[in-house]
Design an enzyme around this catalytic site. Sequence first.
Site, mmCIF file in Angstrom:
data_model
loop_
_atom_site.group_PDB
_atom_site.id
_atom_site.type_symbol
_atom_site.label_atom_id
_atom_site.label_comp_id
_atom_site.label_asym_id
_atom_site.label_seq_id
_atom_site.Cartn_x
_atom_site.Cartn_y
_atom_site.Cartn_z
ATOM 1 N N GLU A 152 0.956 -0.934 0.094
ATOM 2 C CA GLU A 152 0.017 -0.072 0.051
ATOM 3 C C GLU A 152 0.805 1.457 -0.027
ATOM 4 O OE1 GLU A 152 -4.420 -1.189 1.930
ATOM 5 O OE2 GLU A 152 -2.638 -0.543 3.361
ATOM 6 N N GLU A 160 -6.342 -7.684 -0.582
ATOM 7 C CA GLU A 160 -7.065 -7.605 0.920
ATOM 8 C C GLU A 160 -8.309 -7.296 0.858
ATOM 9 O OE1 GLU A 160 -4.976 -5.188 3.652
ATOM 10 O OE2 GLU A 160 -3.067 -5.787 2.814
#
Length: 578
Positions: A158, A234
């Site tokens: 991320e 995710e």
Amino acid sequence: MADFAIGASDFLLDGKPFRILSGALHYFRVHPGSWADRIEKARLMGLNTIETYVPWNAHSPRRGVFDTEGMLDLAAFLRQVSEAGLYAIVRPGPYICAEWDNGGLPAWLFRQPGVGVRRYEPQFMAEVEEYLQQVLRIVRPLQVDQGGPVLLVQVENEYGAFGDDQVYLKSVAEIIRRSGITVPLVTVDQPVDAMLTAGGLDGVLRTASFGSRSAERLETLRAHQPSGPLMCMEFWDGWFDHWGGPHHTTSVDEAAAELEALLAAGASVNIYMFHGGTNFGLTSGANDKGVYRPTITSYDYDAPLDEAGNPTPKYDAFREVISRYAPVPAETPSRGASVPSYTVPLGDPVRLLANPGRWGAWSDHGSMPSLDELDARLALFRTDINVEGPALLAVDEVRDRATVFLDGDPVGVLDRERHDQAIMLPRGTGRLEIVVEDQGGVNYGTRIGEAKGLIGPVRLGSEVLSNWSACAIDLDAVPRLSLESDLPGVGPTAWRASFEVGQTTDLFLHTETWGKGMAWLNGFCLGRYWRRGPQHTLFVPEPVVRSGRNELVVLELDVMPDPTARFGPAASLGPLEL
């Protein structure tokens, strides 16, 4: 051996379309004796892949060390995944977030002057390369094209939420390739245009992280990844908790509907988490977006398997959804066995302030050192003061909690969460003692890697205090403290109890009648507890429990209202979020 590749619209396994149905299972949050059970339950839910992060700081607690024993045996974990007939995704960071202490970055890294954080800076990159080479030396022979289970390796984590240093990202990808990784590489970012742009790399598959509005999020991802398979790396099916906050849960029906939307769109998925496990020891992280909020010990995450590895209603709902898109084994997992209850008196108190030398080594300092300088998570600081009348004790910042004593009497607590910076002492003379605790390194945002302790000069009125003695508490040695007990009194105290167990099983240690501290069973650190909740039990995995005599040690940092240990039949994770 098999060939795994990225096609025009699908992943390809030996040339045939393959949908990844993965679940997150972090080997470092589960006792190795329970790995096989959790992996098998993933297979029975219909998953074909297991994903795990790799925590740099757990493997390398000190510079030059790379530990792969016990819960850190990544190779053994991946082999168990393979033996179950499943594939694997490895996400080595170097940054992992994961609500893990410091986002997985080792504290020693930041003691080097001028070192960068998640950017192209020579010192940082040299350490990253050494770390990744160590990890990928394990992963390399376990890739799918070499007969192992590993399908994908992720670059950073991320990154678009943190920075936009493309030179850094490319360098991390190049290190991974130089280390012998031949399977496809991926990045992951939240499905926001700016993040997908900043955190992605040309030639590396972009994936996304989200838990709702699946169809919309996939459209955003597709705009940044015009070809190749769509994947939610995710799929957030729950959430984590902070001390003093609610226990988060998500609707089973809504989570199942979002999973259905993902699969109906043809996307691959990694369910985060399939099984959350536990932040054993002092491994939990913290958030600080203006207010410091440390993460609790349990990483239950409201996942399909609960903290103890038992299937939840979410497990059954996800299994039903998956069965519409892929074969699911007919067998279902067994449900958890009944858990016995025990009540055991705690005794043999050993007080820190009575004789600190039993707890660690003393060192002398002209000015107050940080916890990092002491290589400690908990420390006692002592100096003598001599000024007239009541006096104000002040610091620039507390990281993260400091309990103040004057001549052995408690004065009060300075707490980072409350932004405390000062406390009034009843007099200006005597022996000043401060117990300082690191409650978890920030794992998200710009405060990653910050020093811990009392920051800035420590002042008493207008005077800067000097000539400090510091005792770095050796927490690994607390379970072995001398049985020479002290009279009960104030300050951190270690308590001890022994009890007999017939047949071993998982246990739940109840902590709601205690104050704040941590506990060990048979030398294994179960993690932190805190009366403020929401968590009021510590999970004890069956492999830690012995048939026969077991020894519990509790380090109470605050006040122990009831020196009794109670083991109950179920977890107590606190009031639900309203």
